[in-house]
Design a protein around this motif. Sequence first.
Motif, PDB file in Angstrom:
ATOM      1  N   PHE A   1     -72.007  -6.919-121.805  1.00  0.00           N
ATOM      2  CA  PHE A   1     -72.893  -7.501-122.826  1.00  0.00           C
ATOM      3  C   PHE A   1     -72.262  -7.390-124.205  1.00  0.00           C
ATOM      4  O   PHE A   1     -72.310  -8.335-125.022  1.00  0.00           O
ATOM      5  CB  PHE A   1     -74.245  -6.783-122.800  1.00  0.00           C
ATOM      6  CG  PHE A   1     -75.188  -7.261-123.858  1.00  0.00           C
ATOM      7  CD1 PHE A   1     -75.885  -8.469-123.714  1.00  0.00           C
ATOM      8  CD2 PHE A   1     -75.369  -6.527-125.023  1.00  0.00           C
ATOM      9  CE1 PHE A   1     -76.736  -8.905-124.727  1.00  0.00           C
ATOM     10  CE2 PHE A   1     -76.242  -6.963-126.004  1.00  0.00           C
ATOM     11  CZ  PHE A   1     -76.927  -8.161-125.860  1.00  0.00           C
ATOM     12  N   THR A   2     -71.647  -6.265-124.501  1.00  0.00           N
ATOM     13  CA  THR A   2     -71.006  -6.038-125.810  1.00  0.00           C
ATOM     14  C   THR A   2     -69.857  -7.034-125.984  1.00  0.00           C
ATOM     15  O   THR A   2     -69.696  -7.642-127.076  1.00  0.00           O
ATOM     16  CB  THR A   2     -70.481  -4.609-125.896  1.00  0.00           C
ATOM     17  OG1 THR A   2     -71.591  -3.699-125.712  1.00  0.00           O
ATOM     18  CG2 THR A   2     -69.865  -4.336-127.257  1.00  0.00           C
ATOM     19  N   LYS A   3     -69.041  -7.225-124.976  1.00  0.00           N
ATOM     20  CA  LYS A   3     -67.924  -8.166-125.063  1.00  0.00           C
ATOM     21  C   LYS A   3     -68.421  -9.587-125.259  1.00  0.00           C
ATOM     22  O   LYS A   3     -67.870 -10.391-126.053  1.00  0.00           O
ATOM     23  CB  LYS A   3     -67.087  -8.079-123.793  1.00  0.00           C
ATOM     24  CG  LYS A   3     -66.274  -6.793-123.706  1.00  0.00           C
ATOM     25  CD  LYS A   3     -65.438  -6.787-122.425  1.00  0.00           C
ATOM     26  CE  LYS A   3     -64.615  -5.512-122.326  1.00  0.00           C
ATOM     27  NZ  LYS A   3     -63.801  -5.467-121.080  1.00  0.00           N
TER      28      LYS A   3
ATOM     29  N   THR B   1     -73.057   1.562-113.223  1.00  0.00           N
ATOM     30  CA  THR B   1     -73.484   0.158-113.269  1.00  0.00           C
ATOM     31  C   THR B   1     -74.011  -0.202-114.652  1.00  0.00           C
ATOM     32  O   THR B   1     -73.709  -1.287-115.209  1.00  0.00           O
ATOM     33  CB  THR B   1     -74.562  -0.090-112.202  1.00  0.00           C
ATOM     34  OG1 THR B   1     -74.041   0.256-110.920  1.00  0.00           O
ATOM     35  CG2 THR B   1     -74.993  -1.552-112.187  1.00  0.00           C
ATOM     36  N   ALA B   2     -74.847   0.701-115.246  1.00  0.00           N
ATOM     37  CA  ALA B   2     -75.407   0.443-116.576  1.00  0.00           C
ATOM     38  C   ALA B   2     -74.306   0.395-117.628  1.00  0.00           C
ATOM     39  O   ALA B   2     -74.327  -0.467-118.550  1.00  0.00           O
ATOM     40  CB  ALA B   2     -76.423   1.527-116.920  1.00  0.00           C
ATOM     41  N   SER B   3     -73.327   1.277-117.524  1.00  0.00           N
ATOM     42  CA  SER B   3     -72.223   1.297-118.483  1.00  0.00           C
ATOM     43  C   SER B   3     -71.413   0.001-118.398  1.00  0.00           C
ATOM     44  O   SER B   3     -71.010  -0.585-119.417  1.00  0.00           O
ATOM     45  CB  SER B   3     -71.326   2.504-118.218  1.00  0.00           C
ATOM     46  OG  SER B   3     -72.051   3.700-118.409  1.00  0.00           O
ATOM     47  N   ALA B   4     -71.183  -0.443-117.155  1.00  0.00           N
ATOM     48  CA  ALA B   4     -70.433  -1.685-116.979  1.00  0.00           C
ATOM     49  C   ALA B   4     -71.196  -2.875-117.532  1.00  0.00           C
ATOM     50  O   ALA B   4     -70.626  -3.781-118.188  1.00  0.00           O
ATOM     51  CB  ALA B   4     -70.122  -1.890-115.496  1.00  0.00           C
ATOM     52  N   ALA B   5     -72.512  -2.906-117.288  1.00  0.00           N
ATOM     53  CA  ALA B   5     -73.327  -4.015-117.806  1.00  0.00           C
ATOM     54  C   ALA B   5     -73.359  -4.007-119.329  1.00  0.00           C
ATOM     55  O   ALA B   5     -73.276  -5.069-119.985  1.00  0.00           O
ATOM     56  CB  ALA B   5     -74.743  -3.913-117.235  1.00  0.00           C
ATOM     57  N   LEU B   6     -73.466  -2.823-119.903  1.00  0.00           N
ATOM     58  CA  LEU B   6     -73.494  -2.703-121.358  1.00  0.00           C
ATOM     59  C   LEU B   6     -72.154  -3.140-121.948  1.00  0.00           C
ATOM     60  O   LEU B   6     -72.108  -3.837-122.993  1.00  0.00           O
ATOM     61  CB  LEU B   6     -73.796  -1.261-121.767  1.00  0.00           C
ATOM     62  CG  LEU B   6     -73.869  -0.975-123.283  1.00  0.00           C
ATOM     63  CD1 LEU B   6     -74.971  -1.820-123.938  1.00  0.00           C
ATOM     64  CD2 LEU B   6     -74.116   0.508-123.547  1.00  0.00           C
TER      65      LEU B   6
END
Length: 215
Positions: A206-208, A198-203
Amino acid sequence: MSLIRSIARPLLAAPFILEGIRTVKTPEREIDVAPAAFAKVDEKLAASSAPGMIDSRTIVRAAGAVAAGAGVMYATNRAPRAAAVLLLATTSIGFANRRKIWELRGEERMNEIQAILTDAGLLGGVLLAIVDTDGSPSVGYRVNKLVERGQKSAAKKQRELERSAKKLQSKVTRSDVRKGAESAQGRASDIASELQETASAALERFTKAYQAQVD
């Protein structure tokens, strides 16, 4: 066999042997004591299907032979307790054939009382002979010991089963705890993996979004 028994047994058996031999030779000695009773025996034997050669004289002779034979067995220490049982049976028959002392008078009555007391003394000796185990444990003692050993063995096995049950219960408890810990650890690992994804997907989102704003 002890010295006392080797002396006492022939002494106790001697009257039975003598009376048995005399009865075999002259059965009338016993029949004359109670002729009416033996006459009834003859009548019943004649009316029954018994062979004609069997009468009260034959029965009395057979009883005398049994008494003499049992006396010899007891005197020579051959199956003494079984021989004593046979002597007891012949003594009891002798008591049944006794004359009625209340019908006698004077010296004849005293002689009959003396004979009864003599037979009673022999009866007491035979009873002691029956229970004499010659130093070995009696049947009752052996049975009690066997029951006692059985109870001890059963109690021992019960204690062993209880200890085995406690050990098994302890093993089962430890196994359940271990399985529970492993299950909890597995669930925690799954949750951590989900959180990491979940954290990787959120990050990544956010980066995109940031790059889109910069462009």
